[in-house]
Design an enzyme around this catalytic site. Structure first.
Site, short mmCIF file in Angstrom:
data_model
loop_
_atom_site.label_atom_id
_atom_site.label_comp_id
_atom_site.label_asym_id
_atom_site.label_seq_id
_atom_site.Cartn_x
_atom_site.Cartn_y
_atom_site.Cartn_z
N TRP A 17 0.87 -1.17 0.00
CA TRP A 17 0.00 0.00 0.00
C TRP A 17 0.90 1.23 0.00
CZ3 TRP A 17 -5.36 0.58 0.05
CH2 TRP A 17 -6.06 -0.62 -0.01
N HIS A 51 -2.80 -12.25 2.04
CA HIS A 51 -2.96 -12.11 3.49
C HIS A 51 -4.43 -12.14 3.90
CE1 HIS A 51 -3.76 -8.02 2.15
NE2 HIS A 51 -4.40 -7.83 3.30
N HIS A 57 -8.46 -4.90 11.96
CA HIS A 57 -7.86 -4.04 10.94
C HIS A 57 -8.74 -2.81 10.66
CE1 HIS A 57 -5.73 -2.81 7.38
NE2 HIS A 57 -6.66 -3.24 6.54
N1 LIG Z 1 -8.26 -1.29 4.05
C1 LIG Z 1 -7.33 -1.88 3.16
C2 LIG Z 1 -5.93 -1.66 3.61
C3 LIG Z 1 -5.59 -0.26 3.79
O1 LIG Z 1 -6.41 0.61 3.63
C4 LIG Z 1 -4.20 0.01 4.12
C5 LIG Z 1 -3.31 -1.03 4.29
C6 LIG Z 1 -2.00 -0.76 4.63
C7 LIG Z 1 -1.57 0.54 4.78
C8 LIG Z 1 -2.47 1.57 4.59
C9 LIG Z 1 -3.79 1.30 4.26
N2 LIG Z 1 -4.71 2.30 4.09
C10 LIG Z 1 -4.41 3.62 4.30
O2 LIG Z 1 -5.25 4.47 4.10
C11 LIG Z 1 -7.61 -3.34 3.08
O3 LIG Z 1 -7.29 -4.07 3.99
O4 LIG Z 1 -8.21 -3.76 2.13
ZN LIG Z 2 -8.70 -5.50 3.48
ZN LIG Z 3 -5.53 -6.32 4.14
#
Ligand SMILES: N[C@@H](CC(=O)c1ccccc1NC=O)C(=O)O
Ligand SMILES: [Zn+2]
Ligand SMILES: [Zn+2]
Length: 211
Positions: A17, A51, A57
């Site tokens: 990301w 993952h 999360h």
């Molecule tokens: N929500 C996303 C992941 C995500 O948004 C994200 C993952 C790692 C680092 C930053 C992220 N989002 C930052 O706005 C997901 O898990 O699909």
């Molecule tokens: Zn996700």
């Molecule tokens: Zn994820």
């Protein structure tokens, strides 16, 4: 036999990301120093590559990785091709027989260059979760980094799937997998406090009725 690896390789430069922790592996204690063994150390974001997301999360009160039931991540799964769609909702799966299916993997084909983080992905609309839950689905897997649009802050698909008790597997590699019935193994690590975990995801074809 005949297990198909559907995990993305974890190596330096693995797409993350934007702004997230880069993948890094090093031998922190080489054999030349320890006298007996090479000992490695790893730094990575838990959302790099293939993952699972724990509810924590996206929900401060949600379950962490070790709270998740492992039987969700082992068992029969269907791979369905939905490539070419901008998003997937209940209407897109209308007429598809999901009787008895607990694990659904969607091949969206919307991460064309595995060496770079995608710019635009196929996402799940929030009417999909209740539809899938009604059919008995307990795990959804996608071949993209998220079930929501990459710029989403509200994460409607994550929240609606969670509300429907459907677990989330992201970042699969499905380009080389024919749609059909498989056995899936994609176990998260026993990370007690974690919001996500890398998995080694593999599929084995199940015998089809007419094969
Ligand atoms: N929500 C996303 C992941 C995500 O948004 C994200 C993952 C790692 C680092 C930053 C992220 N989002 C930052 O706005 C997901 O898990 O699909
Ligand atoms: Zn996700
Ligand atoms: Zn994820």
């Amino acid at each position: 036999m005949n297990w198909i690896d559907i995990s993305r390789p974890l190596a330096p430069g693995a797409p993350t990301w934007p702004g997230d922790t880069p993948f890094h592996y090093e031998v922190s204690w080489p054999k030349s120093e320890s006298g007996s063994v090479n000992v490695g150390k790893l730094t990575m974001s838990l959302h790099t590559g293939t993952h699972v997301d724990a509810p924590y999360h996206f929900d401060d009160d949600g379950n962490k990785i070790l709270d998740l039931p492992i039987e969700i991540y082992i068992g029969p799964a269907i791979v369905l091709d939905v490539s070419g769609k901008q998003s997937v909702g209940a209407a897109d799966l209308d007429g598809i027989d999901l009787t008895g299916v607990e694990r659904l993997l969607l091949r969206t084909g919307s991460w064309p260059d595995p060496g770079r983080f995608p710019s635009d992905i196929c996402y799940l609309r929030s009417d999909l979760a209740p539809f899938l839950a009604e059919q008995g689905i307990r795990l959804i897997g996608v071949d993209v980094p998220s079930v929501d649009p990459l710029d989403s802050k509200e994460l409607p698909a994550h929240h609606s799937l969670h509300a429907c008790h459907i677990h989330i597997l992201e970042g699969l590699l499905l380009d080389h997998v024919e749609p059909g019935q498989y056995e899936l193994i994609a176990l998260p690590l026993p990370l007690v406090q974690a919001d996500g975990s890398p998995v080694r995801a593999v599929l084995r074809r199940l015998a089809q009725g007419n094969e």
